[in-house]
Design a protein around this motif. Sequence first.
Motif, PDB file in Angstrom:
ATOM      1  N   ASP A 407     -46.105  -6.770  -7.646  1.00 48.91           N
ATOM      2  CA  ASP A 407     -47.333  -5.965  -7.684  1.00 48.91           C
ATOM      3  C   ASP A 407     -48.143  -6.337  -6.440  1.00 48.91           C
ATOM      4  OD1 ASP A 407     -49.777  -4.782  -8.142  1.00 48.91           O
ATOM      5  OD2 ASP A 407     -49.907  -5.387 -10.247  1.00 48.91           O
ATOM      6  N   HIS A 436     -46.712 -10.444 -13.377  1.00 46.40           N
ATOM      7  CA  HIS A 436     -45.343  -9.936 -13.293  1.00 46.40           C
ATOM      8  C   HIS A 436     -44.574 -10.045 -14.599  1.00 46.40           C
ATOM      9  CE1 HIS A 436     -46.538 -10.476  -9.094  1.00 46.40           C
ATOM     10  NE2 HIS A 436     -45.740  -9.452  -8.881  1.00 46.40           N
ATOM     11  N   ARG A 440     -42.018  -5.549 -14.932  1.00 47.24           N
ATOM     12  CA  ARG A 440     -41.724  -5.912 -13.545  1.00 47.24           C
ATOM     13  C   ARG A 440     -40.562  -6.891 -13.383  1.00 47.24           C
ATOM     14  NH1 ARG A 440     -44.838  -4.081  -9.663  1.00 47.24           N
ATOM     15  NH2 ARG A 440     -46.694  -2.918 -10.239  1.00 47.24           N
TER      16      ARG A 440
END
Length: 469
Positions: A407, A436, A440
């Motif tokens: 991110d 995360h 992710r």
Amino acid sequence: MSVVVGDRSESTLMRSDYKAPPSQAIPKARLQVWFFRVCSCILVWTCLIQLFWHSQIFTGLTNHISRFSLPVQSVPLTSSSPPRNYTSNGILLVSCNGICDMVTVARLLNLTLVVPELDKKSSGLIQGIFDIKHFIDSLRDEVRIIRRLPKRYSKKYGFKLFEMPPVSWSNDKYYLQQVLPRFSKRKVIHFVRSDTRLANNGLSLDLQRLRCRVNFQGLRFTPRIEALGSKLVRILQQRGSFVALHLRYEMDMLAFSGCTHGCTDEEAEELKKMRYAYPWWREKEIVSEERRVQGLCPLTPEEAVLVLKALGFQKDTQIYIAAGEIFGGAKRLALLKESFPRIVKKEMLLDPTELQQFQNHSSQMAALDFIVSVASNTFIPTYYGNMAKVVEGHRRYLGFKKTILLDRKRLVELLDLHNNKTLSWDQFAVAVKDAHQGRRMGEPTHRKVISVRPKEEDYFYANPQECIS
């Protein structure tokens, strides 16, 4: 190639006859080298991600990669049927962008597809990259594919080729109702743009699975690329588990994204000149810091070090750098090497004679990085471009292998807070880990659908959920 700066699926409008004015002068030889690299990389990752999947630079590698990782239970995509017998409604010409989508469109409209070309100088499906015979034969029960356009339709014989760009993110109704009728008037049509021309969602299951079949089985690297890629993976695995870090801190990426964080004033000016030297690149004036805080820049090598440490990677972690020449050279990799001494690149693992055949072909070198990235224990891209999306999709198909999608917008906030002493190291590390979790890490998930803004949706080839049961 999902149009993402520096790793995009833009149509290739490069002009080899362009000369920069004196005020934008860049050493001619160096500009030509970067010109070739930019053309090759943009086209290849584009092709490999829709890829060619777009995007693409790969797809069609499941049979190869499965030697290193067993796939999850996936929907059968293969067929032993004989060639499909149908009356062709016309001939479709496309560039390498969006190959998987264009095969699907050809099947939907009962067209004959000409093997996509890289550019005017190289015929075939990216000559030297993919096995063209396998591509044609493996899909013969779905669509008729020919190696080249019949001579009677060439300009040499006075044929006037009709060209058009299909509307982006279109569904099957658009092609059936607005494109197919054009073939009744024009025997041959050239799609001048073929990237992101088919919707991510809303298509029939058969069409979605055909996209997967082309992606995972129809496209396969040439034997010499597969052989050397396999050797790289074996060498790395013999040394233990490894992380593939797609460090997208390369000159073309930085120049066209306008990202100069961490660069000297001279380097920033050099990148700007490169951007201005390409007339097809529309966005010239870019404010680097604005881009960075929006999460639109790749992490610098120094930022990557902090993030890797915060995520818990130890000093003895084996890290493979999947990238071309890092901008700034060895000095920009110094901290990374100091923090993770077991960093390697393909040039360090293979004999120079083995790489010599690929040395002047950046797309083939990128193919080797792709093979290693898909086979790695953990894949971490510092920029979510075409390669990242393609690798992510393959890793999902092969068993949801760990892929850490950074991110960057959140990371920039945290990095700046840590660097200005607002966040301690422990606070920074906890915040990075928290950012995360969830979607992710490459775990099973459904694609995000935004029908009114398809460009912001999850890319089909990054998460081909219809092909994984």
